[in-house]
Design a protein around this motif. Structure first.
Motif, PDB file in Angstrom:
ATOM      1  N   HIS A  47      -4.244   6.528  -3.439  1.00 30.52           N
ATOM      2  CA  HIS A  47      -3.832   6.256  -2.062  1.00 30.52           C
ATOM      3  C   HIS A  47      -4.403   7.322  -1.113  1.00 30.52           C
ATOM      4  CE1 HIS A  47      -1.436   5.299   1.423  1.00 30.52           C
ATOM      5  NE2 HIS A  47      -0.791   4.342   0.773  1.00 30.52           N
ATOM      6  N   PRO A  48      -5.044   6.901  -0.013  1.00 26.48           N
ATOM      7  CA  PRO A  48      -5.681   7.882   0.885  1.00 26.48           C
ATOM      8  C   PRO A  48      -4.695   8.865   1.503  1.00 26.48           C
ATOM      9  CG  PRO A  48      -5.629   5.699   1.890  1.00 26.48           C
ATOM     10  CD  PRO A  48      -5.252   5.520   0.444  1.00 26.48           C
ATOM     11  N   HIS A  49      -3.449   8.481   1.677  1.00 24.49           N
ATOM     12  CA  HIS A  49      -2.465   9.422   2.210  1.00 24.49           C
ATOM     13  C   HIS A  49      -2.171  10.528   1.195  1.00 24.49           C
ATOM     14  CE1 HIS A  49      -0.762   6.072   5.054  1.00 24.49           C
ATOM     15  NE2 HIS A  49      -2.004   6.424   5.326  1.00 24.49           N
ATOM     16  N   ALA A  82       0.761  -7.361  -0.650  1.00 22.24           N
ATOM     17  CA  ALA A  82       1.857  -7.082  -1.581  1.00 22.24           C
ATOM     18  C   ALA A  82       2.872  -8.214  -1.527  1.00 22.24           C
ATOM     19  CB  ALA A  82       2.533  -5.753  -1.236  1.00 22.24           C
ATOM     20  N   VAL A  83       3.348  -8.614  -2.698  1.00 26.20           N
ATOM     21  CA  VAL A  83       4.316  -9.709  -2.804  1.00 26.20           C
ATOM     22  C   VAL A  83       5.483  -9.236  -3.664  1.00 26.20           C
ATOM     23  CG1 VAL A  83       4.670 -12.116  -3.456  1.00 26.20           C
ATOM     24  CG2 VAL A  83       2.405 -11.359  -2.696  1.00 26.20           C
ATOM     25  N   THR A  84       6.680  -9.251  -3.109  1.00 25.71           N
ATOM     26  CA  THR A  84       7.873  -8.855  -3.866  1.00 25.71           C
ATOM     27  C   THR A  84       8.846 -10.021  -3.937  1.00 25.71           C
ATOM     28  OG1 THR A  84       9.193  -8.077  -1.964  1.00 25.71           O
ATOM     29  CG2 THR A  84       7.590  -6.527  -2.903  1.00 25.71           C
ATOM     30  N   GLU A  85      10.009  -9.752  -4.547  1.00 23.93           N
ATOM     31  CA  GLU A  85      11.019 -10.803  -4.697  1.00 23.93           C
ATOM     32  C   GLU A  85      11.593 -11.277  -3.367  1.00 23.93           C
ATOM     33  OE1 GLU A  85      13.319  -7.019  -4.422  1.00 23.93           O
ATOM     34  OE2 GLU A  85      11.443  -7.642  -5.378  1.00 23.93           O
ATOM     35  N   ALA A 144       0.822  -1.214   0.000  1.00 24.94           N
ATOM     36  CA  ALA A 144       0.000   0.000   0.000  1.00 24.94           C
ATOM     37  C   ALA A 144       0.850   1.257   0.000  1.00 24.94           C
ATOM     38  CB  ALA A 144      -0.957  -0.003   1.181  1.00 24.94           C
ATOM     39  N   GLY A 145       1.844   1.299  -0.892  1.00 25.91           N
ATOM     40  CA  GLY A 145       2.633   2.517  -1.040  1.00 25.91           C
ATOM     41  C   GLY A 145       4.050   2.439  -0.555  1.00 25.91           C
TER      42      GLY A 145
END
Length: 452
Positions: free
Chosen positions: A164-166, A430-433, A75-76
């Motif tokens: 994004h709300p922020h 979220a999924v990263t390497e 989320a950012g």
């Protein structure tokens, strides 16, 4: 030993010059109830440095850090692997101690790095030109709205529900001072994006439409129809990218007609730091360059005909008259821009595409596995490395309980959008390497236990 350069006589002399009788007079505008009248409860007056270190370490041990558990927060702000060479190079004295070129004519190394950074960002975002970086993604987003107002001479910006709300919060804060009207609604747990609604809302008062790509729920949509609709009404399209690694796999916003593309560069080189320092990316079409905030480094030749670099354009408040400035930004996150540029250089175009492919493949693996958990529904039709799950119970409680089980399992939409309780069952993953197959399985099993 404390260093006290001022004597009581010095203080009284300064106070008399400004017409105050005591230090307390300087705080008369602060309401009495807001002033600290006594000691802070629970804090000792004074302890040793060693005692403070031990106390802070004990507090830190209560946290579950990113490197200690399966990590699916996003989320950012995204956890990517940053090569050790990036940190090594940015700590060289030539960069670390002089990274802000207040005297650009003697900071050729820094200016060249920023010139290369601009080139990389422009290519990544699909824009004609990019500036020498900004504070972060949220402030870059607002600067884009302000830039659109100057170009179109209109004062209404339409913000996508997927923004994004922020970023929305920052824009709302700044709009109080400029008078811009911002139109925005919270997202719903619906697979469809709000492209059609955004197009329908464009009118002759609209300065720009702001859309995130991929959006806060991880959804991806073709921005071309939105760009065409905005341009037909004389408005601009502003695209926001919070995960720049995605642009190694999906079409850049600038190639779909976006007039201004902004984003958060944290994913590349900067590392995961909740709260910053981060790095703002900003690109636009060539014809709008003189309304672009920040500064622009350019290439030239010196008197001897040798290649050199200068600040070609610097329309910041600290450089020119306030009424002529395009922004009041007084720095450019130069060290973070350097980290971004080094990491991007190490990756190269091929490496970025491979990194993006690895992210997407792991995200697909995670989405398929988590969707098998009873009480879980995958919201997205398409995504890069981030997607939304709809759970059978409030995601805020689930996230907390997953952390107690040793899994940092995503960001609840109820926490991101506290004023929209109807989306409280949404969980952004979220999924990263940095995620392994074992992490995915641990997440799935913990989620099964929680939703059983």
């Amino acid at each position: 030993m404390r260093y006290l350069p001022l004597t009581d006589t010095d203080r009284q002399e300064m106070l008399s010059v400004i017409g105050a009788t005591s230090i307390d007079d300087l705080f008369v505008d602060v309401p009495a109830e807001a002033r600290l009248s006594d000691k802070i409860a629970g804090l000792p007056d004074h302890v040793s440095e060693l005692a403070v270190e031990r106390h802070m370490a004990a507090l830190a041990r209560k946290n579950l850090s990113a490197g200690e558990a399966p990590f699916f927060l996003g989320a950012g702000a995204y956890r990517h692997h940053v090569p050790a060479s990036v940190d090594h190079l940015i700590q060289r004295g030539e960069f670390l101690t002089a990274y802000t070129p207040y005297q650009p004519e003697i900071a050729q190394g820094t200016l060249q790095v920023l010139f290369e950074f601009q080139t990389q960002v422009a290519r990544l975002l699909g824009c004609d030109v990019a500036n020498a970086s900004m504070y972060d993604g949220s402030t870059a987003c607002w600067e884009a709205i302000g830039m659109a107002r100057r170009i179109t001479r209109r004062g209404k910006a339409i913000l996508s529900s997927g923004l994004h709300p922020h970023y929305v919060s920052v824009a709302n804060t700044m709009a109080k001072f400029t008078g811009d009207a911002l139109v925005h609604q919270a997202p719903t747990l619906d697979a469809a994006t709000d492209i059609d609604a955004l197009i329908a809302g464009i009118d002759q008062d609209t300065s720009c439409v702001v859309v995130q790509y991929p959006d806060i729920l991880g959804r991806i949509d073709d921005l071309t129809p939105l760009a065409e609709a905005a341009h037909a009404a004389g408005a601009l399209l502003v695209a926001v990218v919070t995960e720049p690694v995605a642009l190694g796999a999906i079409k850049a916003p600038g190639h779909m007609g976006a007039d201004i593309v902004v984003g958060e560069g944290q994913s590349i080189g900067v590392g995961l730091q909740f709260g910053g320092p981060y790095l703002g990316l900003f690109g636009c079409k060539q014809k709008y360059v003189r309304q672009m905030p920040g500064r622009l480094c350019g290439e030239t030749v010196d008197a001897a005909g040798k290649r050199g670099f200068v600040l070609t354009l610097s329309t910041r408040e600290q450089h020119i008259r306030r009424e002529k400035a395009t922004s009041n930004i007084c720095t450019n996150s130069g060290l973070c821009a350097l980290a971004f540029s080094i990491h991007m250089t190490l990756l190269g175009e091929k490496g970025l595409r491979e990194l993006a492919g690895l992210n997407h493949a792991l995200a697909c693996q995670a989405a398929d596995r988590l969707a098998q958990v009873p009480g879980v529904k995958l919201l997205n039709d398409s995504f890069f490395n981030e997607f939304t799950l709809v759970l059978s119970k409030d995601a805020r409680d689930v996230v907390r309980n997953l952390a107690d089980k040793g899994v940092l399992g995503g960001v609840s939409l109820g926490r991101l959008f506290p004023d929209a309780p109807e989306i409280g069952h949404g969980l952004v993953v979220a999924v990263t390497e940095t995620v392994t197959s074992e992490d995915i399985e641990a997440f799935a099993k913990a989620l099964e236990e929680e939703l059983a």
